[in-house]
Write an enzyme that holds these catalytic residues in place. Sequence first.
Site, short mmCIF file in Angstrom:
data_model
loop_
_atom_site.label_atom_id
_atom_site.label_comp_id
_atom_site.label_asym_id
_atom_site.label_seq_id
_atom_site.Cartn_x
_atom_site.Cartn_y
_atom_site.Cartn_z
N CYS A 92 -30.79 -10.30 24.45
CA CYS A 92 -32.11 -10.88 24.70
C CYS A 92 -32.28 -12.16 23.90
CB CYS A 92 -33.20 -9.88 24.36
SG CYS A 92 -34.88 -10.48 24.69
N CYS A 113 -37.65 -2.63 23.25
CA CYS A 113 -38.95 -2.94 23.85
C CYS A 113 -39.16 -2.27 25.20
CB CYS A 113 -39.13 -4.45 23.98
SG CYS A 113 -37.99 -5.26 25.13
N ALA A 119 -41.85 -19.40 20.04
CA ALA A 119 -41.80 -18.18 20.86
C ALA A 119 -42.75 -17.17 20.24
CB ALA A 119 -40.38 -17.64 20.92
#
Length: 391
Positions: A111, A209, A8
Amino acid sequence: MSEKIVIAMSGGVDSSTAAALLKDQGRDVVGLSMQLWDYTRRETSDDEAWERKNSGTCCSLDDIHDARRVARFLDIPFYVVNFERAFEQEVVRPFVESYLSGETPIPCTRCNTLMKFDRLLARATQIGADRIATGHYARIRHNPRTGRHELLRAVDRSKDQSFFLFDLTQAQLSRMLFPLGEFTKAEVRGMAEGYRLPIADKPESQEICFIPTKDTGRFVERYLEKTQASAPGSNGSTRDSRPDPAPSGRGAPGPILNRQGEVLGEHPGIHHFTIGQRKGLGVATGERLYVIETDPHRNRVVVGPDRDLLRSGLVASRVNWVSIEACTRPLRVQAQIRSRHQAAEATLSAREDGSVEVRFDEPQRAVTPGHAVVFYRDELVVGGGWIQEGL
């Protein structure tokens, strides 16, 4: 044939170095980046972007561009997966709902569990990958005696991210790799420079974010404006027809009181406040006051002196046991109630409804509903849950 591993890639130093390290080990590496949030949205009347991309964010378009540059440099396949809709439904909307309910959530854990280690893992499976890796500072080991995959703190305690990973399942942990868990941040920076990665000097991402401006209260208000404007029957777009996350006037102004019930001022909405907050209260009484309670039912904020923030314990719900199967008897642990909190000695006791009661040896400051509490035994993550109330 080497094991295929999906890494990722966020475009930052950590995930990029993890990718380089795996490639250097001879692994068959594939880079995936998640597009989670549209930073170009414009929702306000003056056409000002409601959230701007700036330094200190992650998962932005610039970050995806950086991830693509690194993948090209490393000569590994690279793909971008668009999870914007799922991210809004499963992370952003619950975040807003939680703030409107007087809680202080941590969206990074949701998340991690729902995006990186659920959807991304599923996508990795689709392309034939055996495992998925990230740049998190944490470690995983398999305990042959118990048969469980255990989560441990990183070697670099100052960068340890195990607090945000407590909700991972055994199935997820069995297919995860954290290549950086055995290294310090300084060593990772050195490796990035040694590999000559094009982002070796990139600063770290900070804050949430999707809220780069760091103004959570304003974000919640703009999100509500957008949601209400796009609801059926409004004059705006009908693109998003899901229910309004703020019914019954939640998010409206209300009183600020002390513990004696005296009204000291008015707040613009409880979503602007969190337990332990001192700045921005808008009241002056000659002593330092802190938020000690946010009451969504009566739409009020209660303030008091620092001593009123101390709690002898808490109740945690939705507990995920990581390194043990269950808590069947009182258990001694170190309980951590914030990512930068010094874990405190405590005793856990399971309750009949599946929740856990935590009793600290010494009272702890600012136990915050909606936040996480993670249980450790030294470096081992025993489990964790979501704070329901302080005791």
